[in-house]
Design a protein around this motif. Structure first.
Motif, PDB file in Angstrom:
ATOM      1  N   GLN A  41       0.889  -1.055  -0.136  1.00  0.00           N
ATOM      2  CA  GLN A  41       0.136  -0.072  -0.068  1.00  0.00           C
ATOM      3  C   GLN A  41       0.852   1.181   0.103  1.00  0.00           C
ATOM      4  OE1 GLN A  41      -3.248   0.065   2.894  1.00  0.00           O
ATOM      5  NE2 GLN A  41      -3.390   2.343   2.774  1.00  0.00           N
ATOM      6  N   LEU A  42       0.583   2.259  -0.736  1.00  0.00           N
ATOM      7  CA  LEU A  42       1.156   3.557  -0.780  1.00  0.00           C
ATOM      8  C   LEU A  42       0.477   4.629  -0.030  1.00  0.00           C
ATOM      9  CD1 LEU A  42       1.496   3.762  -4.556  1.00  0.00           C
ATOM     10  CD2 LEU A  42       3.445   3.566  -3.468  1.00  0.00           C
ATOM     11  N   ASP A  43       1.268   5.370   0.712  1.00  0.00           N
ATOM     12  CA  ASP A  43       0.567   6.675   1.400  1.00  0.00           C
ATOM     13  C   ASP A  43       1.768   7.636   1.450  1.00  0.00           C
ATOM     14  OD1 ASP A  43      -1.673   6.904   3.528  1.00  0.00           O
ATOM     15  OD2 ASP A  43       0.073   8.083   4.420  1.00  0.00           O
ATOM     16  N   SER A  44       0.860   8.893   1.635  1.00  0.00           N
ATOM     17  CA  SER A  44       1.818  10.142   1.262  1.00  0.00           C
ATOM     18  C   SER A  44       2.404  10.323   2.635  1.00  0.00           C
ATOM     19  CB  SER A  44       0.879  11.327   1.041  1.00  0.00           C
ATOM     20  OG  SER A  44      -0.071  11.441   1.838  1.00  0.00           O
ATOM     21  N   VAL A  45       2.440   9.829   3.795  1.00  0.00           N
ATOM     22  CA  VAL A  45       2.781  10.245   5.125  1.00  0.00           C
ATOM     23  C   VAL A  45       4.261   9.835   5.087  1.00  0.00           C
ATOM     24  CG1 VAL A  45       2.881   9.832   7.498  1.00  0.00           C
ATOM     25  CG2 VAL A  45       0.540  10.361   6.379  1.00  0.00           C
ATOM     26  N   ASN A  46       5.166  10.473   5.456  1.00  0.00           N
ATOM     27  CA  ASN A  46       6.670  10.336   5.492  1.00  0.00           C
ATOM     28  C   ASN A  46       7.242  10.670   6.662  1.00  0.00           C
ATOM     29  OD1 ASN A  46       8.805   9.271   4.409  1.00  0.00           O
ATOM     30  ND2 ASN A  46       9.643  11.209   3.601  1.00  0.00           N
ATOM     31  N   VAL A  47       6.444  10.660   7.683  1.00  0.00           N
ATOM     32  CA  VAL A  47       7.021  11.172   8.811  1.00  0.00           C
ATOM     33  C   VAL A  47       8.131  10.303   9.616  1.00  0.00           C
ATOM     34  CG1 VAL A  47       5.250  10.076  10.359  1.00  0.00           C
ATOM     35  CG2 VAL A  47       6.473  12.065  11.451  1.00  0.00           C
ATOM     36  N   ALA A  48       7.972   9.079   9.169  1.00  0.00           N
ATOM     37  CA  ALA A  48       8.940   8.061   9.463  1.00  0.00           C
ATOM     38  C   ALA A  48       9.687   7.439   8.490  1.00  0.00           C
ATOM     39  CB  ALA A  48       8.179   7.011  10.498  1.00  0.00           C
ATOM     40  N   VAL A  49       8.802   6.677   7.834  1.00  0.00           N
ATOM     41  CA  VAL A  49       9.301   5.970   6.462  1.00  0.00           C
ATOM     42  C   VAL A  49       8.085   5.923   5.432  1.00  0.00           C
ATOM     43  CG1 VAL A  49       9.079   3.551   7.231  1.00  0.00           C
ATOM     44  CG2 VAL A  49      10.825   4.287   5.486  1.00  0.00           C
ATOM     45  N   ARG A  50       8.192   5.962   4.218  1.00  0.00           N
ATOM     46  CA  ARG A  50       7.034   5.769   3.382  1.00  0.00           C
ATOM     47  C   ARG A  50       6.623   4.363   3.514  1.00  0.00           C
ATOM     48  NH1 ARG A  50       5.213  10.316   1.025  1.00  0.00           N
ATOM     49  NH2 ARG A  50       6.900  11.543  -0.001  1.00  0.00           N
ATOM     50  N   VAL A 336       2.949  -6.759  21.353  1.00  0.00           N
ATOM     51  CA  VAL A 336       3.080  -6.544  22.821  1.00  0.00           C
ATOM     52  C   VAL A 336       3.568  -5.174  22.947  1.00  0.00           C
ATOM     53  CG1 VAL A 336       4.165  -9.039  22.829  1.00  0.00           C
ATOM     54  CG2 VAL A 336       5.714  -6.962  22.319  1.00  0.00           C
ATOM     55  N   ALA A 337       3.536  -4.305  22.043  1.00  0.00           N
ATOM     56  CA  ALA A 337       3.839  -2.795  22.279  1.00  0.00           C
ATOM     57  C   ALA A 337       3.645  -1.950  21.126  1.00  0.00           C
ATOM     58  CB  ALA A 337       5.376  -2.651  22.612  1.00  0.00           C
ATOM     59  N   ARG A 338       3.627  -0.783  21.173  1.00  0.00           N
ATOM     60  CA  ARG A 338       3.246   0.232  20.297  1.00  0.00           C
ATOM     61  C   ARG A 338       4.304   1.517  20.419  1.00  0.00           C
ATOM     62  NH1 ARG A 338      -2.698   0.594  20.296  1.00  0.00           N
ATOM     63  NH2 ARG A 338      -2.799  -1.244  21.699  1.00  0.00           N
ATOM     64  N   VAL A 339       4.817   2.204  19.385  1.00  0.00           N
ATOM     65  CA  VAL A 339       5.773   3.337  19.499  1.00  0.00           C
ATOM     66  C   VAL A 339       5.280   4.311  18.323  1.00  0.00           C
ATOM     67  CG1 VAL A 339       7.789   2.064  20.561  1.00  0.00           C
ATOM     68  CG2 VAL A 339       7.444   1.945  18.059  1.00  0.00           C
ATOM     69  N   ASP A 340       5.394   5.482  19.056  1.00  0.00           N
ATOM     70  CA  ASP A 340       5.250   6.617  18.019  1.00  0.00           C
ATOM     71  C   ASP A 340       6.601   6.917  17.511  1.00  0.00           C
ATOM     72  OD1 ASP A 340       3.884   8.766  16.677  1.00  0.00           O
ATOM     73  OD2 ASP A 340       4.000   9.941  18.624  1.00  0.00           O
ATOM     74  N   LEU A 341       6.706   6.892  16.254  1.00  0.00           N
ATOM     75  CA  LEU A 341       7.890   7.261  15.601  1.00  0.00           C
ATOM     76  C   LEU A 341       8.058   8.159  14.847  1.00  0.00           C
ATOM     77  CD1 LEU A 341       8.831   3.320  14.415  1.00  0.00           C
ATOM     78  CD2 LEU A 341       9.495   4.654  16.538  1.00  0.00           C
ATOM     79  N   LYS A 342       9.256   8.916  14.650  1.00  0.00           N
ATOM     80  CA  LYS A 342       9.333  10.049  13.874  1.00  0.00           C
ATOM     81  C   LYS A 342      10.940  10.090  13.331  1.00  0.00           C
ATOM     82  CE  LYS A 342       9.596  15.096  13.630  1.00  0.00           C
ATOM     83  NZ  LYS A 342       9.011  15.203  12.286  1.00  0.00           N
ATOM     84  N   SER A 343      11.315  10.238  11.923  1.00  0.00           N
ATOM     85  CA  SER A 343      12.416  10.247  11.414  1.00  0.00           C
ATOM     86  C   SER A 343      12.875  11.793  11.530  1.00  0.00           C
ATOM     87  CB  SER A 343      12.729   9.766  10.087  1.00  0.00           C
ATOM     88  OG  SER A 343      12.511   8.111  10.025  1.00  0.00           O
ATOM     89  N   ASP A 344      13.622  12.045  12.356  1.00  0.00           N
ATOM     90  CA  ASP A 344      14.190  13.598  12.495  1.00  0.00           C
ATOM     91  C   ASP A 344      15.568  13.569  11.555  1.00  0.00           C
ATOM     92  OD1 ASP A 344      15.341  16.081  12.989  1.00  0.00           O
ATOM     93  OD2 ASP A 344      15.198  15.940  14.944  1.00  0.00           O
TER      94      ASP A 344
END
Length: 408
Positions: A41-50, A336-344
């Motif tokens: 699936q494609l998506d425009s959001v690139n906050v962490a990785v396409r 088992v977990a979830r993380v909010d990710l951002k590529s700075d």
């Protein structure tokens, strides 16, 4: 069948029972993964990785992302195109051989049908767009607007993504009909081209597929990718027309191509693909992007894993429970977990604003395994380190584990 067996069947079907390759990742690995999951699936959001890069990483480990770009948007006689863009689950990369199946009424009509009113009102614009793409393609909508000189007004500054120019609307309408496709991408901008210049000749030469035949073929692909699934699950994978999906499932059961099963606790009847494996256990770890096919159907993810997951991109920040772009963490067959990710990218860091552990999980082990996976992911993305924020009950243990996993 118990829910645990159904969960392991689903994980195996999605490639999580296979060992991670020990050597360099090649087109052969890409093809093998696509044979399992069928599409990206494609998506425009690139906050962490396409989004289209991540499912391969989750199953194969670090790889050169040019592998996907070359497979999707370049072609040569020595290295033919392996993927083509079209609407499937959503906008997706999929094998060219599946294109004819999606050019049928097996799928539900897409949102682009609303642009049909504009196409009916401006047939000359439709012809002009097709002619310009034939002459200039692969070409972006902005370049088409300039080439067509004054036919339409571009979006005003500050307009939202949906406030599109007439040319862009017509391009998307023709893309939805399959009269245009993506020849290439530039900085993720879709460059339109004619299907006859993108699809392999052998695919273009295929006769039209009957709608019901296409529905059966797509349901079989869904079943193989899902392992064990309800009819709504099977339908959702390619966003099939409900009536055609239901008829296809019934026909495939009658033909012995799908095996009906009952999964304890599931409200709907389920079906097992004939090639579905039922491993005794699943090991290993993986971070999953929000658009991974294992979890993109949120009700199914909750049924399989007892894991309630909602993407919060459109939720105002003060009201978010977990974060903007949250990745579930799979460990030994459980979420088992979830993380909010951002590529700075400016700082060269993978930031983890929030980290949350699921009830009953071993916090120390989850933190250690997740820290190691985050360090590996950061390296894959060309980032120099991982920084854990303060949100979430897992954050302190994860920060300490990251310091051990990546002391630099």
């Amino acid at each position: 069948m118990s829910p645990a067996v159904a969960r392991r069947a689903a994980l195996a079907a999605q490639g999580f029972a296979a060992p991670t390759p020990s050597g360099p990742i090649t087109r052969r690995h890409l093809l093998r993964t696509l044979e399992r999951i069928r599409l990206l699936q494609l998506d425009s959001v690139n906050v962490a990785v396409r989004a289209h890069y991540m499912p391969l990483y989750s199953r194969l480990g670090p790889y050169d992302r040019d592998l996907v770009d070359d497979a999707a948007w370049t072609h040569s006689s020595r290295r033919p195109r392996l993927l083509v863009e079209y609407w499937a689950h959503e906008a997706s990369l999929l094998p060219p051989a599946d294109w004819p199946l999606l050019q049928t009424a097996a799928r539900s009509r897409g949102w682009w049908r609303h642009y049909g009113v504009l196409a009916d009102q401006q047939p000359a614009l439709v012809e002009d767009v097709l002619a310009a793409v034939k002459e200039l393609g692969p070409v972006g909508a902005g370049e088409l607007e300039k080439a067509l000189g004054g036919v339409t007004k571009p979006r005003p500054p500050g307009a939202t993504w949906w406030e599109r120019s007439d040319v862009k609307r017509i391009c998307e309408y023709l893309f939805g009909l399959g009269q245009l496709t993506t020849g290439s991408r530039r900085h993720f901008q879709r460059l339109y081209d004619l299907p006859e210049r993108v699809l392999p000749p052998e695919v273009l030469a295929l006769p039209p597929v009957d709608d019901d035949e296409a529905a059966r073929a797509l349901v079989l692909r869904s079943a193989s990718a899902l392992g064990v699934a309800t009819e709504p699950d099977l339908r959702d994978y390619y966003r099939l027309n409900p009536a055609r999906s239901q008829a296809a499932v019934a026909a495939l059961v009658d033909a012995g191509a799908l095996q009906p099963v009952t999964v304890r606790g599931w409200r709907h009847p389920a079906y097992r693909a004939l090639d579905a494996k039922l491993p005794r256990r699943i090991t290993g770890r993986a971070l999953l992007c929000p658009f991974d096919p294992l979890i993109w159907e949120r009700d199914r993810a909750e049924r399989l894993f007892g894991f309630r997951y909602r993407i919060e991109i459109y939720v105002p920040e003060p009201k978010r429970q977990y974060g903007y772009y949250v990745f579930p963490f799979l460990l030994d067959g459980e979420l088992v977990a979830r993380v909010d990710l951002k590529s700075d990218r400016a700082a060269g860091l993978l930031r983890v604003p929030g980290a949350f552990v699921e009830p009953g999980a071993d916090v120390a082990r989850v933190a250690a395994e997740l820290a190691a996976e985050l360090v590996t992911m950061a390296q894959w993305l060309g980032l120099s380190g991982v920084v854990v924020g303060e949100r979430g009950e897992l954050a302190p243990a994860l920060a300490a584990a990251v310091a051990v996993a990546d002391p630099a």
